[in-house]
Motif scaffolding. Structure first.
Motif, PDB file in Angstrom:
ATOM      1  N   GLN A   1      13.613  58.553  65.382  1.00 17.04           N
ATOM      2  CA  GLN A   1      12.314  58.948  65.939  1.00 17.04           C
ATOM      3  C   GLN A   1      12.453  59.594  67.309  1.00 17.04           C
ATOM      4  OE1 GLN A   1      10.557  54.837  64.965  1.00 17.04           O
ATOM      5  NE2 GLN A   1       8.733  56.145  64.969  1.00 17.04           N
ATOM      6  N   LEU A   2      13.309  59.023  68.134  1.00 14.24           N
ATOM      7  CA  LEU A   2      13.523  59.592  69.471  1.00 14.24           C
ATOM      8  C   LEU A   2      14.078  61.009  69.375  1.00 14.24           C
ATOM      9  CD1 LEU A   2      13.631  59.226  72.597  1.00 14.24           C
ATOM     10  CD2 LEU A   2      15.985  58.405  72.284  1.00 14.24           C
ATOM     11  N   ALA A   3      15.034  61.214  68.478  1.00 15.48           N
ATOM     12  CA  ALA A   3      15.632  62.538  68.316  1.00 15.48           C
ATOM     13  C   ALA A   3      14.588  63.557  67.883  1.00 15.48           C
ATOM     14  CB  ALA A   3      16.777  62.472  67.309  1.00 15.48           C
ATOM     15  N   LEU A   4      13.739  63.165  66.939  1.00 12.47           N
ATOM     16  CA  LEU A   4      12.690  64.071  66.475  1.00 12.47           C
ATOM     17  C   LEU A   4      11.691  64.344  67.597  1.00 12.47           C
ATOM     18  CD1 LEU A   4      11.433  65.655  64.167  1.00 12.47           C
ATOM     19  CD2 LEU A   4      10.266  63.554  63.447  1.00 12.47           C
ATOM     20  N   HIS A   5      11.344  63.325  68.329  1.00  8.39           N
ATOM     21  CA  HIS A   5      10.421  63.433  69.462  1.00  8.39           C
ATOM     22  C   HIS A   5      10.929  64.449  70.484  1.00  8.39           C
ATOM     23  CE1 HIS A   5       8.549  62.190  73.260  1.00  8.39           C
ATOM     24  NE2 HIS A   5       9.695  61.731  73.673  1.00  8.39           N
ATOM     25  N   LEU A   6      12.198  64.337  70.868  1.00  4.35           N
ATOM     26  CA  LEU A   6      12.742  65.273  71.859  1.00  4.35           C
ATOM     27  C   LEU A   6      12.917  66.666  71.265  1.00  4.35           C
ATOM     28  CD1 LEU A   6      15.370  63.214  73.913  1.00  4.35           C
ATOM     29  CD2 LEU A   6      12.951  63.630  74.373  1.00  4.35           C
ATOM     30  N   ALA A   7      13.269  66.745  69.993  1.00  6.01           N
ATOM     31  CA  ALA A   7      13.404  68.058  69.355  1.00  6.01           C
ATOM     32  C   ALA A   7      12.078  68.803  69.371  1.00  6.01           C
ATOM     33  CB  ALA A   7      13.912  67.901  67.928  1.00  6.01           C
ATOM     34  N   GLN A   8      10.991  68.082  69.137  1.00  5.62           N
ATOM     35  CA  GLN A   8       9.671  68.713  69.158  1.00  5.62           C
ATOM     36  C   GLN A   8       9.294  69.163  70.567  1.00  5.62           C
ATOM     37  OE1 GLN A   8       7.716  65.343  67.341  1.00  5.62           O
ATOM     38  NE2 GLN A   8       7.478  66.393  65.380  1.00  5.62           N
ATOM     39  N   LEU A   9       9.584  68.349  71.555  1.00  6.12           N
ATOM     40  CA  LEU A   9       9.318  68.747  72.937  1.00  6.12           C
ATOM     41  C   LEU A   9      10.163  69.964  73.324  1.00  6.12           C
ATOM     42  CD1 LEU A   9       9.086  65.383  74.922  1.00  6.12           C
ATOM     43  CD2 LEU A   9       7.253  67.023  74.548  1.00  6.12           C
ATOM     44  N   HIS A  10      11.414  69.961  72.923  1.00  4.86           N
ATOM     45  CA  HIS A  10      12.331  71.033  73.307  1.00  4.86           C
ATOM     46  C   HIS A  10      12.005  72.355  72.616  1.00  4.86           C
ATOM     47  CE1 HIS A  10      15.656  67.991  74.680  1.00  4.86           C
ATOM     48  NE2 HIS A  10      14.536  67.908  75.383  1.00  4.86           N
ATOM     49  N   ALA A  11      11.143  72.316  71.622  1.00  2.36           N
ATOM     50  CA  ALA A  11      10.707  73.564  70.974  1.00  2.36           C
ATOM     51  C   ALA A  11       9.678  74.300  71.825  1.00  2.36           C
ATOM     52  CB  ALA A  11      10.130  73.260  69.596  1.00  2.36           C
ATOM     53  N   LYS A  12       9.087  73.609  72.801  1.00  2.00           N
ATOM     54  CA  LYS A  12       8.063  74.205  73.668  1.00  2.00           C
ATOM     55  C   LYS A  12       8.729  74.787  74.919  1.00  2.00           C
ATOM     56  CE  LYS A  12       4.514  72.934  71.135  1.00  2.00           C
ATOM     57  NZ  LYS A  12       3.592  73.904  70.509  1.00  2.00           N
TER      58      LYS A  12
ATOM     59  N   GLN B   1      24.652  55.309  68.671  1.00  2.13           N
ATOM     60  CA  GLN B   1      23.274  55.795  68.686  1.00  2.13           C
ATOM     61  C   GLN B   1      23.228  57.290  68.974  1.00  2.13           C
ATOM     62  OE1 GLN B   1      21.704  53.154  71.675  1.00  2.13           O
ATOM     63  NE2 GLN B   1      20.952  51.677  70.163  1.00  2.13           N
ATOM     64  N   PHE B   2      24.075  57.766  69.865  1.00  2.00           N
ATOM     65  CA  PHE B   2      24.078  59.190  70.154  1.00  2.00           C
ATOM     66  C   PHE B   2      24.509  60.002  68.932  1.00  2.00           C
ATOM     67  CE2 PHE B   2      25.864  63.201  71.566  1.00  2.00           C
ATOM     68  CZ  PHE B   2      24.818  63.696  72.316  1.00  2.00           C
ATOM     69  N   ASP B   3      25.446  59.486  68.154  1.00  2.00           N
ATOM     70  CA  ASP B   3      25.877  60.197  66.939  1.00  2.00           C
ATOM     71  C   ASP B   3      24.709  60.344  65.964  1.00  2.00           C
ATOM     72  OD1 ASP B   3      28.417  60.462  67.938  1.00  2.00           O
ATOM     73  OD2 ASP B   3      29.235  58.730  66.855  1.00  2.00           O
ATOM     74  N   ILE B   4      23.875  59.307  65.846  1.00  5.96           N
ATOM     75  CA  ILE B   4      22.689  59.390  64.988  1.00  5.96           C
ATOM     76  C   ILE B   4      21.711  60.403  65.569  1.00  5.96           C
ATOM     77  CG2 ILE B   4      20.680  58.127  64.105  1.00  5.96           C
ATOM     78  CD1 ILE B   4      22.439  55.595  64.197  1.00  5.96           C
ATOM     79  N   PHE B   5      21.483  60.297  66.872  1.00  8.68           N
ATOM     80  CA  PHE B   5      20.595  61.245  67.551  1.00  8.68           C
ATOM     81  C   PHE B   5      21.065  62.678  67.302  1.00  8.68           C
ATOM     82  CE2 PHE B   5      19.310  63.973  70.965  1.00  8.68           C
ATOM     83  CZ  PHE B   5      18.036  63.565  71.323  1.00  8.68           C
ATOM     84  N   ASN B   6      22.338  62.899  67.475  1.00  7.15           N
ATOM     85  CA  ASN B   6      22.934  64.226  67.320  1.00  7.15           C
ATOM     86  C   ASN B   6      22.673  64.799  65.935  1.00  7.15           C
ATOM     87  OD1 ASN B   6      24.494  66.500  67.446  1.00  7.15           O
ATOM     88  ND2 ASN B   6      26.407  65.478  67.934  1.00  7.15           N
ATOM     89  N   SER B   7      22.855  63.969  64.911  1.00  4.45           N
ATOM     90  CA  SER B   7      22.703  64.460  63.528  1.00  4.45           C
ATOM     91  C   SER B   7      21.259  64.876  63.246  1.00  4.45           C
ATOM     92  CB  SER B   7      23.152  63.389  62.533  1.00  4.45           C
ATOM     93  OG  SER B   7      22.294  62.257  62.574  1.00  4.45           O
ATOM     94  N   VAL B   8      20.291  64.156  63.811  1.00 11.61           N
ATOM     95  CA  VAL B   8      18.874  64.496  63.598  1.00 11.61           C
ATOM     96  C   VAL B   8      18.477  65.702  64.440  1.00 11.61           C
ATOM     97  CG1 VAL B   8      16.498  63.672  63.788  1.00 11.61           C
ATOM     98  CG2 VAL B   8      18.305  62.100  63.036  1.00 11.61           C
ATOM     99  N   TYR B   9      18.802  65.658  65.715  1.00  8.06           N
ATOM    100  CA  TYR B   9      18.413  66.729  66.637  1.00  8.06           C
ATOM    101  C   TYR B   9      19.016  68.067  66.207  1.00  8.06           C
ATOM    102  CZ  TYR B   9      17.714  69.124  71.141  1.00  8.06           C
ATOM    103  OH  TYR B   9      17.334  70.010  72.129  1.00  8.06           O
TER     104      TYR B   9
ATOM    105  N   TYR C   1      17.308  70.850  64.285  1.00  8.87           N
ATOM    106  CA  TYR C   1      16.284  71.675  64.931  1.00  8.87           C
ATOM    107  C   TYR C   1      16.846  72.565  66.049  1.00  8.87           C
ATOM    108  CZ  TYR C   1      13.364  68.255  62.560  1.00  8.87           C
ATOM    109  OH  TYR C   1      12.782  67.451  61.610  1.00  8.87           O
ATOM    110  N   HIS C   2      17.827  72.045  66.772  1.00 13.65           N
ATOM    111  CA  HIS C   2      18.398  72.788  67.907  1.00 13.65           C
ATOM    112  C   HIS C   2      19.891  72.497  67.987  1.00 13.65           C
ATOM    113  CE1 HIS C   2      14.226  73.182  69.333  1.00 13.65           C
ATOM    114  NE2 HIS C   2      14.125  71.861  69.301  1.00 13.65           N
ATOM    115  N   SER C   3      20.592  73.388  68.646  1.00 10.80           N
ATOM    116  CA  SER C   3      21.999  73.123  68.935  1.00 10.80           C
ATOM    117  C   SER C   3      22.103  72.077  70.047  1.00 10.80           C
ATOM    118  CB  SER C   3      22.705  74.410  69.360  1.00 10.80           C
ATOM    119  OG  SER C   3      22.119  74.910  70.563  1.00 10.80           O
TER     120      SER C   3
END
Length: 295
Positions: free
Chosen positions: A128-139, A246-254, A257-259
């Motif tokens: 959820q955190l990864a998706l949350h930041l990915a959405q913010l970083h799209a703006k 946790q960062f590895d999980i974050f990385n795979s989700v993020y 959407y973004h590099s």
């Protein structure tokens, strides 16, 4: 407890059954918090945030670097809450009122269900955190600074960051061993930073700003410090609040959407900035700067 609130504020609050002060999580917390019990049991309670401390290192640096004055920004919180609420899927409180006057400043919102996230962070919450930041970083934005009025040009980021680090070192750096060495590394890193794109983020991202319920993130409740800044700053913070797993999980989700940005060159500058901001209250500069790298 009621009599510690200004009478003209009490008279202006919505009808409530009772009011209680919520203990502050940190000694230097920005707000005093109050819970207003809604007399209609089927409705959400209210949370009153009284702005009481904006002289901490965090808010001083927010002012120095981003020209961000919390008490002044409260007047724009309606726009901030609308923007964040439309940008990502994690629920945020409904803003009922945000007032600034000569005597006091406050924010009144609904209370979301859930408890503050603690040490029991599971894989779903990382997702959820990864998706949350990915959405913010799209703006993205070509300028940086305050969320509602990012007025600074990209070419000025590195120079302003360097000035802020030097000022902060004079205020707080002298009491730490090896402060001069880390400042030099940070200033050298500033020369290598060439940011051209900025995203909405909060420089004090922490787990306790999120609520959890039924093993998921149920809400995000701290919208006080949103600014436009390089997304590399978020990734610098992540190395402090996530484990390697946790960062590895974050990385795979993020990465869907973004590099993932390369922060190797910028890391010394952003780490020192975050230390001076005291985002996690750390007291050992050397331990902070030598924190394990994840990428």
């Amino acid at each position: 407890m009621k009599n510690t609130l200004p009478k003209n504020l009490l008279d202006d609050l919505p009808v409530h059954e009772s009011i209680e002060e919520i203990p502050q999580a940190f000694s230097d917390s920005t707000h005093r918090l109050w819970r207003l019990q809604n007399p209609n049991k089927s409705d959400l309670n209210y949370i009153l945030k009284m702005c009481s401390n904006t002289r901490s290192p965090f808010w001083q640096i927010m002012h120095d670097l981003f020209d961000y004055d919390l008490k002044a920004e409260i007047a724009y919180f309606s726009d901030t809450y609308d923007f964040i609420g439309q940008t990502f899927g994690i629920k945020i409180p409904s803003l009922l009122r945000a007032e600034v006057n000569n005597d006091f400043s406050y924010v009144l919102t609904t209370e979301l269900e859930g408890e503050a996230c603690g040490s029991n962070i599971n894989d779903q919450m990382i997702h959820q955190l990864a998706l949350h930041l990915a959405q913010l970083h799209a703006k993205t934005c070509q300028q940086w600074g305050r969320l509602q009025k990012p007025q600074f040009k990209a070419k000025d980021w590195s120079r302003c960051l360097k000035i802020t680090l030097e000022r902060s070192s004079k205020k707080w750096g002298g009491v730490f061993l090896q402060s001069d060495m880390y400042l030099k590394q940070a200033l050298d890193a500033c020369d290598a930073i060439n940011s051209s794109e900025f995203v909405p983020l909060i420089p004090d991202l922490r787990w306790d700003q999120f609520l959890q319920k039924d093993n998921e993130i149920s809400g995000f409740v701290d919208l006080d410090a949103f600014v436009y800044a390089p997304r590399e700053l978020d990734f610098t913070i992540l190395e402090y609040i996530l484990s390697k797993h946790q960062f590895d999980i974050f990385n795979s989700v993020y990465s869907e959407y973004h590099s993932i940005p390369d922060i190797a060159l910028a890391r010394p500058a952003y780490r020192l900035l975050l230390f001076y901001m005291q985002i996690l209250g750390e007291a050992d500069l050397e331990d902070w700067m030598k924190k394990e790298y994840y990428f």
